[in-house]
Design a protein around this motif. Sequence first.
Motif, PDB file in Angstrom:
ATOM      1  N   GLU A   1       0.957  -1.286  -0.156  1.00 43.91           N
ATOM      2  CA  GLU A   1      -0.277   0.195   0.356  1.00 43.91           C
ATOM      3  C   GLU A   1       0.736   1.283   0.090  1.00 43.91           C
ATOM      4  O   GLU A   1       2.017   0.888   0.395  1.00 43.91           O
ATOM      5  CB  GLU A   1      -0.746  -0.024   1.451  1.00 43.91           C
ATOM      6  CG  GLU A   1      -1.385  -0.704   1.724  1.00 43.91           C
ATOM      7  CD  GLU A   1      -2.642  -1.354   2.723  1.00 43.91           C
ATOM      8  OE1 GLU A   1      -2.750  -0.238   3.260  1.00 43.91           O
ATOM      9  OE2 GLU A   1      -3.518  -1.945   2.696  1.00 43.91           O
TER      10      GLU A   1
ATOM     11  N   ASN B   1       0.054   5.180   0.534  1.00 43.76           N
ATOM     12  CA  ASN B   1      -1.068   6.313   1.150  1.00 43.76           C
ATOM     13  C   ASN B   1      -0.348   7.886   0.729  1.00 43.76           C
ATOM     14  O   ASN B   1       1.400   7.715   0.801  1.00 43.76           O
ATOM     15  CB  ASN B   1      -0.579   6.318   2.019  1.00 43.76           C
ATOM     16  CG  ASN B   1      -1.472   4.834   3.754  1.00 43.76           C
ATOM     17  OD1 ASN B   1      -2.934   4.594   2.353  1.00 43.76           O
ATOM     18  ND2 ASN B   1      -0.547   4.023   4.073  1.00 43.76           N
TER      19      ASN B   1
ATOM     20  N   ARG C   1      -5.199   6.568  -0.778  1.00 44.74           N
ATOM     21  CA  ARG C   1      -4.711   5.333  -0.080  1.00 44.74           C
ATOM     22  C   ARG C   1      -5.050   4.451  -1.535  1.00 44.74           C
ATOM     23  O   ARG C   1      -5.831   4.418  -2.877  1.00 44.74           O
ATOM     24  CB  ARG C   1      -5.749   4.105   0.624  1.00 44.74           C
ATOM     25  CG  ARG C   1      -5.601   5.037   1.880  1.00 44.74           C
ATOM     26  CD  ARG C   1      -6.120   3.777   3.007  1.00 44.74           C
ATOM     27  NE  ARG C   1      -7.823   3.095   2.595  1.00 44.74           N
ATOM     28  CZ  ARG C   1      -9.055   4.327   1.666  1.00 44.74           C
ATOM     29  NH1 ARG C   1      -8.840   4.597   2.787  1.00 44.74           N
ATOM     30  NH2 ARG C   1      -9.568   2.907   1.928  1.00 44.74           N
TER      31      ARG C   1
END
Length: 181
Positions: free
Chosen positions: A132, A134, A172
């Motif tokens: 991920e 951000n 995200r």
Amino acid sequence: MLHTASQYLAEGPRVGLRHFSYEDGPEFTTRARESKDLHQPWLFPPVTEAAYSAYTGRLIEDPTKAGFLVCEKDGGGIAGFININNIVEGGFQCGALGYGAFAHAAGRGLMREGLDLVVEYAFGPMRLHRLEINVQPGNAASIALARGVGFRLEGFSPNMIFIGGAWRDHERWAITAEMRA
């Protein structure tokens, strides 16, 4: 500091990846100070030797973190850094990426090559399933990098991460091993 290809964890045509070391402090902090206008308000890498030593110690000693320096193969200089934070094993097999290019290397495609290498390394030897990123919505360069490597936008989180003295909104982005296959 000159580094040979044999010291790289992974390498592409122009960059190689290696872990952080305490000896990289002088070069890293100099590059971070030179890159202040590029980085802020998005990120605040260590700019002093003491801060770098503490930062690197966490990357080396904490099993939930992995830090990578993106180094130019022509000369070995540090072009940027990519960290995998909050690594969770078990059924999750996930980590959260943070990264930054240094000003002298920005816009040359070196971080794109480095991020591709980190994703492959994470899904290969590290055996992660998902990564991920951000990103603050106004950070167009970081969003373009995530998108260019194949990350997909999954959502928006208001006041998600405390950066530079304030809670910041983040988009995200994520990628899975299946998306790279």
